[in-house]
Design a protein around this motif. Structure first.
Motif, PDB file in Angstrom:
ATOM      1  N   LYS A 151       0.814  -1.216   0.000  1.00 34.38           N
ATOM      2  CA  LYS A 151       0.000   0.000   0.000  1.00 34.38           C
ATOM      3  C   LYS A 151       0.850   1.270   0.000  1.00 34.38           C
ATOM      4  O   LYS A 151       0.360   2.337  -0.364  1.00 34.38           O
ATOM      5  N   HIS A 152       2.124   1.175   0.413  1.00 35.44           N
ATOM      6  CA  HIS A 152       2.941   2.383   0.520  1.00 35.44           C
ATOM      7  C   HIS A 152       3.877   2.589  -0.669  1.00 35.44           C
ATOM      8  O   HIS A 152       4.677   3.528  -0.659  1.00 35.44           O
ATOM      9  N   GLY A 153       3.804   1.738  -1.663  1.00 37.98           N
ATOM     10  CA  GLY A 153       4.667   1.906  -2.836  1.00 37.98           C
ATOM     11  C   GLY A 153       5.386   0.609  -3.167  1.00 37.98           C
ATOM     12  O   GLY A 153       4.890  -0.485  -2.905  1.00 37.98           O
ATOM     13  N   TYR A 154       6.595   0.741  -3.732  1.00 39.03           N
ATOM     14  CA  TYR A 154       7.357  -0.429  -4.165  1.00 39.03           C
ATOM     15  C   TYR A 154       8.717  -0.438  -3.477  1.00 39.03           C
ATOM     16  O   TYR A 154       9.316   0.614  -3.242  1.00 39.03           O
ATOM     17  N   LEU A 155       9.196  -1.645  -3.157  1.00 38.49           N
ATOM     18  CA  LEU A 155      10.515  -1.823  -2.552  1.00 38.49           C
ATOM     19  C   LEU A 155      11.465  -2.419  -3.568  1.00 38.49           C
ATOM     20  O   LEU A 155      11.069  -3.257  -4.390  1.00 38.49           O
ATOM     21  N   ASP A 156      12.707  -1.974  -3.518  1.00 35.74           N
ATOM     22  CA  ASP A 156      13.727  -2.487  -4.416  1.00 35.74           C
ATOM     23  C   ASP A 156      14.193  -3.843  -3.893  1.00 35.74           C
ATOM     24  O   ASP A 156      14.752  -3.936  -2.794  1.00 35.74           O
ATOM     25  N   PRO A 157      13.974  -4.950  -4.638  1.00 36.43           N
ATOM     26  CA  PRO A 157      14.350  -6.274  -4.128  1.00 36.43           C
ATOM     27  C   PRO A 157      15.845  -6.417  -3.882  1.00 36.43           C
ATOM     28  O   PRO A 157      16.252  -7.147  -2.977  1.00 36.43           O
ATOM     29  N   GLN A 158      16.662  -5.714  -4.664  1.00 32.68           N
ATOM     30  CA  GLN A 158      18.106  -5.788  -4.427  1.00 32.68           C
ATOM     31  C   GLN A 158      18.481  -5.133  -3.108  1.00 32.68           C
ATOM     32  O   GLN A 158      19.334  -5.638  -2.368  1.00 32.68           O
ATOM     33  N   GLU A 159      17.832  -4.006  -2.797  1.00 34.19           N
ATOM     34  CA  GLU A 159      18.073  -3.362  -1.506  1.00 34.19           C
ATOM     35  C   GLU A 159      17.610  -4.257  -0.362  1.00 34.19           C
ATOM     36  O   GLU A 159      18.256  -4.335   0.681  1.00 34.19           O
ATOM     37  N   MET A 160      16.477  -4.934  -0.566  1.00 32.69           N
ATOM     38  CA  MET A 160      15.969  -5.820   0.478  1.00 32.69           C
ATOM     39  C   MET A 160      16.941  -6.979   0.738  1.00 32.69           C
ATOM     40  O   MET A 160      17.217  -7.324   1.891  1.00 32.69           O
TER      41      MET A 160
END
Length: 894
Positions: free
Chosen positions: A263-272
């Motif tokens: 709900k708050h946007g998208y996360l970078d999988p590489q950063e995760m």
């Protein structure tokens, strides 16, 4: 001078050879005329009237070709411009994201919870000890006392998780734990479970520094910034991005939409993936981040150490124990100088500046980001609009709006013009039908609609003189019924359209359609089409939930039974085999009775009848069945035929009579009969039997008779009952991992484990009855499920759709003999025990586990009964489908 051998003249053949090339169409038309009419017609020059007609038709086709080449968004635009694509397609945000599936998915999901800085999913280890001598299990090895080593076995439960959460201090961890638990269970994978949510253990680090600041620097702001930056170094906050920012980072649209939809946007999988717990703290890193702060001119001294004095560490690099996160402890100290003067720092001001930094981050982090992308703007081209080709003819032809000149009306010109008009109407009608079809493409290719017709046409009356040469039928008649209906194989064409749409999702229903046709004949064509249509409508949900389990965590009673709160696997399998109602519901209640009887020759067999809510018989079979499989087949055929008849069709068919009919009549599947006293009843016909005099033509009849005034309401009530209550298909999926005893139960007598056999302790056998195992319970005596071929098909579907690492035990339960109402029914006690088990599971109460495990372990499958095939009896070559051939008939699986 140019070499003559390399010179190539410009070709005069410039046609594009498509439907927008007027000259190409004209020349192709002349070629056809030459091939077909060369013995009668040899003048193909421009002045010839036939060529004029050809030119005008070619021009009209170019208009059709132009509209066909319009952008897709223009072809799909309907009456409403807003959300026009959503009316026809599943959006990317509906079908590309999925519920959390992988560890990275779960971490992203928890990051979407305010207050969670990071999280990690780890296996929860729990060993189960087995006493193979006394056939017992326990969580403690005390059960091994007094038994030989060969009888001591153990296994570790798999699929259990614990979640480590790196939480911020602004929100209480109890609230964060509750939110994480809720999010996990809303996305829980099949045969997995969450045991605990715990905070990451902190490891305090002391940082002391003496710094020189610029003369105009704000020391309180710098102190707050240093604390914030060091905390981010110890445990960095991950950032949400907008869709546009993710595109800028190099991700494609489908990559951005992978995983859970946050709900708050998208996360970078590489950063995760890179965001791990820090295992070392470097003094040089801290020096660098402090020096990067505006206003800091130099660092006179800096030291780092463990806050726990019992621990020793290198002055330049400190090791952090595994599984812990470093935090800045209260022994840290930052001293500031401006030149030679020390500065007194107001700690209250530092706290206020720190709060501003925290609030600013939270606002940036948890503010809703722009998650979508711009859809193409459509333009309304009025795709169906059409004007007669007669408007384009020269006035001398007299077929246009001006008609025949007054001076030529007495020379037979009007009759000839009318003949030409009628001739041109043939082409007009073909062209207007094409344009009408083009306007309906958006509906025909919609995943949400199934049209009652697939051919379309319209009247051409823009000139207004058609009655003079076509007659009144053109205005008063139904053009679709007169022109298109005989050619509109609506079900066949709709099936092809749905197959095309299903193929775009990589789905197919060919095996299902073939099996249904084989068992039930053409009477289920509408049901097969409806199955495909409903599957397409629901695809946005079932694609995202494909691997999810039911949500049992803190659910109300209404969300545990008679509810759609079932696993994604159940939803998908149900829709693949035509079960629209995939709710968890009672399946033991049946309104159908199949009872044993005998025919006039004394042969034993069966008949059936259907009861209503008041236990009154509303339908009785006319046929005599040698086996129950054939009876089940006809019952299901009757249900599907009645469901395919709409209430509108019943109203229309009966309202057409101005007076009370005096002869029997039929519509759809209903065969209406009139008694000698003038009262009405009905029967249900077999669509595969053409001869109405055949004794098998009427499958079943209602024995009640009504006046014609009440007959329509009686039919509508019958139809409503069949739709709402004749639903005995469904399944129950029991996850064995949820049957485990309470980990906190110390009394061995209250630890109720699943039973096992001594043979399970043998070499190479599986000891673990819990991990990645499900028990699937189905009603064995429902109409389709009693058919042996359909059972085989459904079992194959279950194994294909179940995740590869999960093993299923499939049980078909119920009454083995539907006609024996006194026989034990396994379904009713199972349903009650399962309902009690779920009510306890949702609140962590284990009191119903023992009862449910006992009933589940005692289930045994029932199988369709059959007749042993007699190889020596030639008359049995066309035996009924209940025959069994030893060594070749699949009787079922346990």
């Amino acid at each position: 001078m140019m070499d003559q051998n390399t010179y190539r003249p410009i070709s005069k053949e410039v046609h594009s050879q498509d439907d927008q090339d007027f000259h190409f169409l004209k020349e192709e038309g002349i070629k056809v005329i030459q091939r077909l009419g060369n013995k009668l017609w040899t003048d193909y020059n421009t002045h010839d009237p036939g060529i004029t007609i050809l030119e005008i038709l070619a021009y009209a086709i170019t208009d059709l070709g132009y509209r066909l080449s319009l952008p897709v968004e223009d072809l799909l635009l309907g009456e409403e411009k807003s959300n026009y694509l959503k009316r026809h397609f599943h959006m990317a945000s509906d079908v590309l994201p999925c519920k959390a599936l992988t560890e990275l998915d779960y971490r992203m999901l928890f990051m979407d919870i305010e207050g969670v800085k990071n999280s990690w999913v780890e296996p929860y280890k729990k060993e189960v000890f087995m006493d193979c001598k006394n056939v017992k299990m326990a969580y403690e090895p005390v059960i091994w006392q007094g038994i030989p080593d060969k009888d001591k076995k153990s296994f570790e439960l798999k699929g259990l998780h614990k979640i480590l959460v790196d939480a911020s201090d602004e929100i209480s961890f109890d609230q964060i734990r509750k939110n994480v638990m809720r999010a996990y269970h809303q996305n829980r994978n099949l045969c997995e479970d969450l045991v605990e949510v715990i905070p990451v253990e902190a490891h305090p680090i002391q940082v002391c520094a003496i710094m020189d600041l610029a003369p105009d620097a704000n020391e309180e702001l710098i102190a707050a910034t240093i604390e914030w930056n060091i905390e981010q170094y110890f445990s960095p906050n991950l950032h949400f991005y907008s869709f546009e920012k993710m595109l800028d980072k190099g991700y494609s649209a489908d990559e951005i939409l992978e995983g859970p939809y946050l709900k708050h946007g998208y996360l970078d999988p590489q950063e995760m993936q890179a965001a791990k717990l820090r295992n070392t703290i470097s003094q040089s890193d801290i020096i660098q981040l402090i020096m990067d702060i505006e206003g800091v001119e130099s660092i006179k001294d800096l030291s780092i150490n463990h806050c726990d004095e019992s621990l020793s560490g290198n002055g330049w690099v400190i090791e952090i124990p595994e599984g812990r996160k470093p935090i800045l402890c209260d022994k840290s100290k930052f001293n500031f100088y401006k030149g030679l003067l020390p500065l007194n720092v107001n700690q209250e001001a530092v706290s206020n500046y720190k709060k501003v930094l925290v609030d600013q981050f939270r606002e940036e982090q948890y503010g809703i980001k722009e998650k979508g992308f711009a859809l193409p703007e459509p333009y309304d081209h009025s795709l169906e609009e059409y004007t007669s080709i007669r408007n384009d003819f020269p006035e001398v032809y007299g077929v246009g709006p001006l008609g025949i000149p007054e001076s030529a009306k007495g020379m037979g010109r009007q009759e000839k013009a009318n003949q030409l008009k009628a001739y041109l109407t043939f082409f007009d009608q073909i062209l207007v039908s094409y344009f009408k079809h083009l306007g309906q493409v958006k509906s025909l290719l919609s995943v949400f609609e199934t049209r009652e017709r697939t051919y379309f046409t319209a009247r051409i009356a823009d000139i207004g003189d058609h009655q003079t040469f076509l007659g009144e039928f053109y205005d008063s008649g139904n053009l679709y019924e007169d022109l298109m209906a005989p050619f509109d194989e609506r079900n066949k064409r709709s099936q092809q359209l749905k197959d095309h749409l299903l193929a775009r999702f990589g789905e197919k229903f060919s095996d299902y359609a073939f099996l249904m046709k084989k068992i039930y004949g053409s009477g289920v064509d509408e049901q097969v089409l409806e199955t495909k249509s409903y599957f397409l409508k629901e695809y946005g949900n079932i694609s995202a939930e494909r691997a999810t389990a039911m949500n049992y965590f803190r659910q109300s009673a209404k969300n545990l039974w008679n509810s759609s709160n079932v696993s994604g696997f159940e939803k998908r399998v149900a829709l693949l085999v035509g079960i629209k109602n995939y709710f968890r519901k009672n399946l033991s209640k049946s309104f159908v009775e199949i009872f044993p009887t005998s025919n006039s020759e004394g042969e034993a067999g069966f008949k059936w009848r259907i009861y209503d809510l008041n236990n009154n018989i509303i339908l009785s079979s006319n046929k005599f069945y040698q086996g129950r499989t054939a009876a089940h087949k006809d019952i299901y055929l009757v249900i599907q035929q009645v469901n395919a008849v709409s209430p509108e069709m019943i109203n229309t068919s009966l309202d057409q009579f101005e007076d009370v009919p005096e002869e029997n009549f039929q519509f759809a599947c209903f065969q209406v009969s009139i008694s000698a006293s003038g009262r009405f009843s009905f029967g249900i016909s077999d669509p595969d039997i053409v001869n109405q005099d055949s004794p098998d033509f009427i499958i079943a009849s209602q024995q009640k008779f009504f006046t014609f005034q009440n007959f329509k309401n009686a039919l509508l009530s019958f139809k409503s009952f069949m739709v709402e209550h004749m639903d005995d298909e469904g399944m129950f999926v029991v996850e064995n991992i949820l049957l485990r005893p309470d980990f906190n139960e110390e009394d061995l007598n209250n630890q109720h484990f699943l039973p096992f056999c001594k043979d399970d302790c043998g070499q190479g056998n599986c000891l673990d009855p819990y991990s990645y195992r499900v028990t699937i319970v189905l009603p064995g005596n429902s109409f389709r499920f009693a058919d042996r071929d359909f059972r085989d098909f459904l079992e194959n579907i279950i194994r294909e759709e179940l995740p590869a690492h999960i093993l299923a035990k499939i049980c078909w339960i119920g009454r083995a003999n539907t006609g024996d109402l006194e026989q034990e029914d396994q379904m009713s006690p199972f349903e009650q025990a399962y309902k009690n088990f779920l009510s306890g599971l949702t609140v962590g109460d284990f009191q119903y586990h023992e009862e449910f495990i006992k009933i589940l372990s005692e289930l045994h499958s029932i199988y369709p009964t059959g007749t042993l095939y007699n190889c020596e009896d030639e008359d049995e070559s066309n035996a009924m489908r209940d025959t069994i051939i030893l060594g070749r008939s699949n009787l079922g699986t346990i």
